[in-house]
Design a protein around this motif. Sequence first.
Motif, PDB file in Angstrom:
ATOM      1  N   LEU A  66      -6.888 -16.619   4.141  1.00 24.56           N
ATOM      2  CA  LEU A  66      -7.393 -16.335   2.792  1.00 24.56           C
ATOM      3  C   LEU A  66      -7.329 -17.589   1.923  1.00 24.56           C
ATOM      4  O   LEU A  66      -8.187 -17.815   1.067  1.00 24.56           O
ATOM      5  N   PHE A 120      -7.452  -5.661  -9.100  1.00 28.58           N
ATOM      6  CA  PHE A 120      -7.920  -6.880  -8.436  1.00 28.58           C
ATOM      7  C   PHE A 120      -8.005  -6.670  -6.931  1.00 28.58           C
ATOM      8  O   PHE A 120      -7.030  -6.273  -6.300  1.00 28.58           O
ATOM      9  N   LYS A 121      -9.190  -6.930  -6.415  1.00 30.82           N
ATOM     10  CA  LYS A 121      -9.421  -6.749  -4.969  1.00 30.82           C
ATOM     11  C   LYS A 121      -9.635  -8.112  -4.339  1.00 30.82           C
ATOM     12  O   LYS A 121      -9.390  -9.138  -4.965  1.00 30.82           O
ATOM     13  N   VAL A 122     -10.143  -8.116  -3.123  1.00 36.68           N
ATOM     14  CA  VAL A 122     -10.487  -9.379  -2.473  1.00 36.68           C
ATOM     15  C   VAL A 122     -11.419 -10.137  -3.413  1.00 36.68           C
ATOM     16  O   VAL A 122     -12.370  -9.558  -3.943  1.00 36.68           O
ATOM     17  N   PRO A 123     -11.161 -11.419  -3.667  1.00 35.66           N
ATOM     18  CA  PRO A 123     -11.971 -12.149  -4.657  1.00 35.66           C
ATOM     19  C   PRO A 123     -13.445 -12.210  -4.273  1.00 35.66           C
ATOM     20  O   PRO A 123     -13.787 -12.331  -3.097  1.00 35.66           O
ATOM     21  N   GLU A 178      -0.853 -11.610  -6.218  1.00 33.60           N
ATOM     22  CA  GLU A 178      -1.518 -11.518  -4.909  1.00 33.60           C
ATOM     23  C   GLU A 178      -1.699 -12.916  -4.310  1.00 33.60           C
ATOM     24  O   GLU A 178      -1.728 -13.082  -3.089  1.00 33.60           O
ATOM     25  N   GLU A 179      -1.789 -13.905  -5.192  1.00 35.36           N
ATOM     26  CA  GLU A 179      -2.065 -15.281  -4.755  1.00 35.36           C
ATOM     27  C   GLU A 179      -0.887 -15.927  -4.039  1.00 35.36           C
ATOM     28  O   GLU A 179      -1.035 -16.996  -3.445  1.00 35.36           O
ATOM     29  N   ASP A 205       0.831  -1.199   0.000  1.00 34.36           N
ATOM     30  CA  ASP A 205       0.000   0.000   0.000  1.00 34.36           C
ATOM     31  C   ASP A 205       0.867   1.251   0.000  1.00 34.36           C
ATOM     32  O   ASP A 205       1.900   1.292   0.680  1.00 34.36           O
ATOM     33  N   ARG A 257      -2.327  -4.773  -9.240  1.00 39.43           N
ATOM     34  CA  ARG A 257      -2.341  -6.048  -8.522  1.00 39.43           C
ATOM     35  C   ARG A 257      -2.612  -7.131  -9.554  1.00 39.43           C
ATOM     36  O   ARG A 257      -3.230  -6.863 -10.579  1.00 39.43           O
ATOM     37  N   ARG A 290      -9.764 -15.510 -12.652  1.00 35.00           N
ATOM     38  CA  ARG A 290     -10.158 -14.107 -12.798  1.00 35.00           C
ATOM     39  C   ARG A 290      -9.112 -13.281 -13.545  1.00 35.00           C
ATOM     40  O   ARG A 290      -9.428 -12.309 -14.213  1.00 35.00           O
ATOM     41  N   TYR A 291      -7.840 -13.689 -13.427  1.00 31.29           N
ATOM     42  CA  TYR A 291      -6.783 -12.954 -14.138  1.00 31.29           C
ATOM     43  C   TYR A 291      -6.850 -13.251 -15.643  1.00 31.29           C
ATOM     44  O   TYR A 291      -6.657 -12.361 -16.476  1.00 31.29           O
ATOM     45  N   VAL A 310      -0.422 -11.673  -0.516  1.00 35.70           N
ATOM     46  CA  VAL A 310      -1.366 -11.475   0.595  1.00 35.70           C
ATOM     47  C   VAL A 310      -1.925 -12.820   1.074  1.00 35.70           C
ATOM     48  O   VAL A 310      -2.103 -13.036   2.281  1.00 35.70           O
ATOM     49  N   VAL A 311      -2.136 -13.740   0.146  1.00 35.21           N
ATOM     50  CA  VAL A 311      -2.700 -15.042   0.522  1.00 35.21           C
ATOM     51  C   VAL A 311      -1.688 -15.864   1.328  1.00 35.21           C
ATOM     52  O   VAL A 311      -2.051 -16.672   2.178  1.00 35.21           O
TER      53      VAL A 311
HETATM   54  P1  AMP Z   1      -6.837  -1.706  -2.981  1.00 38.10           P
HETATM   55  O1  AMP Z   1      -6.059  -2.161  -4.196  1.00 38.10           O
HETATM   56  O2  AMP Z   1      -6.057  -0.812  -2.102  1.00 38.10           O
HETATM   57  O3  AMP Z   1      -8.177  -1.209  -3.320  1.00 38.10           O
HETATM   58  O4  AMP Z   1      -7.082  -3.006  -2.085  1.00 38.10           O
HETATM   59  C1  AMP Z   1      -7.425  -4.237  -2.586  1.00 38.10           C
HETATM   60  C2  AMP Z   1      -7.250  -5.236  -1.496  1.00 38.10           C
HETATM   61  O5  AMP Z   1      -7.576  -6.524  -2.019  1.00 38.10           O
HETATM   62  C3  AMP Z   1      -5.830  -5.335  -0.978  1.00 38.10           C
HETATM   63  O6  AMP Z   1      -5.824  -5.285   0.409  1.00 38.10           O
HETATM   64  C4  AMP Z   1      -5.348  -6.689  -1.481  1.00 38.10           C
HETATM   65  O7  AMP Z   1      -4.426  -7.273  -0.633  1.00 38.10           O
HETATM   66  C5  AMP Z   1      -6.640  -7.456  -1.550  1.00 38.10           C
HETATM   67  N1  AMP Z   1      -6.536  -8.589  -2.476  1.00 38.10           N
HETATM   68  C6  AMP Z   1      -6.191  -8.558  -3.773  1.00 38.10           C
HETATM   69  N2  AMP Z   1      -6.152  -9.804  -4.290  1.00 38.10           N
HETATM   70  C7  AMP Z   1      -6.481 -10.646  -3.284  1.00 38.10           C
HETATM   71  C8  AMP Z   1      -6.602 -12.064  -3.183  1.00 38.10           C
HETATM   72  N3  AMP Z   1      -6.387 -12.866  -4.227  1.00 38.10           N
HETATM   73  N4  AMP Z   1      -6.961 -12.567  -1.999  1.00 38.10           N
HETATM   74  C9  AMP Z   1      -7.192 -11.761  -0.953  1.00 38.10           C
HETATM   75  N5  AMP Z   1      -7.080 -10.436  -0.969  1.00 38.10           N
HETATM   76  C10 AMP Z   1      -6.722  -9.872  -2.130  1.00 38.10           C
END
Ligand code: AMP
Length: 350
Positions: free
Chosen positions: A149, A103-106, A138-139, A78, A134, A118-119, A142-143
């Motif tokens: 996750l 790409f955000k939280v799935p 991310e897989e 971030d 992103r 999704r990609y 963050v995962v």
């Molecule tokens: P932002 O890009 O700041 O809007 O935040 C998107 C959020 O989605 C971030 O906190 C990412 O870590 C999270 N994110 C993106 N991809 C994944 C994923 N595959 N699994 C879990 N969280 C994800």
Amino acid sequence: MADDRAKLLAEFIKPLRVEPGSKVRLTKDFDPGYKAGFLKKKDGIPLLQAGVAVLEEYQARLAAQDTWGVLVCLQALDAGGKDGTIRHVMSGVNPQGVRVSGFKVPSAEELEHDYLWRYAQRLPGRGEIGIFNRSQYEEVLVVRVHPELLDRQKLPAAARGSGVWNRRYREINDWERHLADNGFKIVKLFLNLSKEEQRIRFLRRVDLPEKNWKFSAADAREREYWDDYQAAFSDMLSHTSTEWAPWYVIPADHKWFARICASSVLAYTLMEIDPKYPEVDKAREKDLAETRKLLEAEAPKGAAADPARAELAARAREDKAARQSKHARKLRKRMKKVRAKLAEAEGSHR
Ligand code: AMP
Ligand code: MG
């Protein structure tokens, strides 16, 4: 000129590239504050101009050739500067040829599929530049840092075990190789930010009302996992920088420098593809000549038969003069100076 620019860009981005097969320890190998020996923003202007000009010119050719596509994967913590980088890099290009996907939280639907699904849905087409804000990485980031996750991904037991990360690296490499073999160049940029610079940027988001929307307490809490992220990034860079889809580590503490780096890497990639306007065959040439005749015959009384041709000739003369101008000579000289400086700085980075 094109050759000069390619050389300059190649030398500039060389120290940012992660050599395939090398083992990366992010905190030791890459300095987020690196500036290639540049003192000020001003020193980077020749590179900035070369990058923007190349992007504009080559994106038009990429679209016309309609054979290759380019995928840019952007990863960062971030406040790493992903949004600003995208805005900057795309500033000179035709928006019709570019597609940005975040790409955000799935979603629930996305979790019903394998993790790459999704990609794959958002890949660029031929002639297009796709930017992933992103990405599939991310897989393994963050995962990995938050194992809960992974639990949500509904995987069968055999797909979870201890080998899951190495398997994902292999799967992502294979997927990217498949894309590369079929005409899609992949450029992977990791914006490497220092912990202190992140703290300062977070504070700015708190202090400036118009930046408040970009900030949440959860983002700041994520700093607790800083070392885990550094380890996950290091492992990712070590395992997924490949000949067909190399990683570049972009020093991100100075925004202006990060932007020059990002556009230089993309510009260089486009120069490597070297897309060409489609050639016109004999039949089409004849067709065009006939069309010209028809249009010329339609000229109203007193009008020139083909004013466009005179205009193009005038523009070509202007372009030639510009290339030979004092300004262009000065720019070439400055580019040469930058190259000398880069040669000097090489080695002090890694
Ligand atoms: P932002 O890009 O700041 O809007 O935040 C998107 C959020 O989605 C971030 O906190 C990412 O870590 C999270 N994110 C993106 N991809 C994944 C994923 N595959 N699994 C879990 N969280 C994800
Ligand atoms: Mg965020």
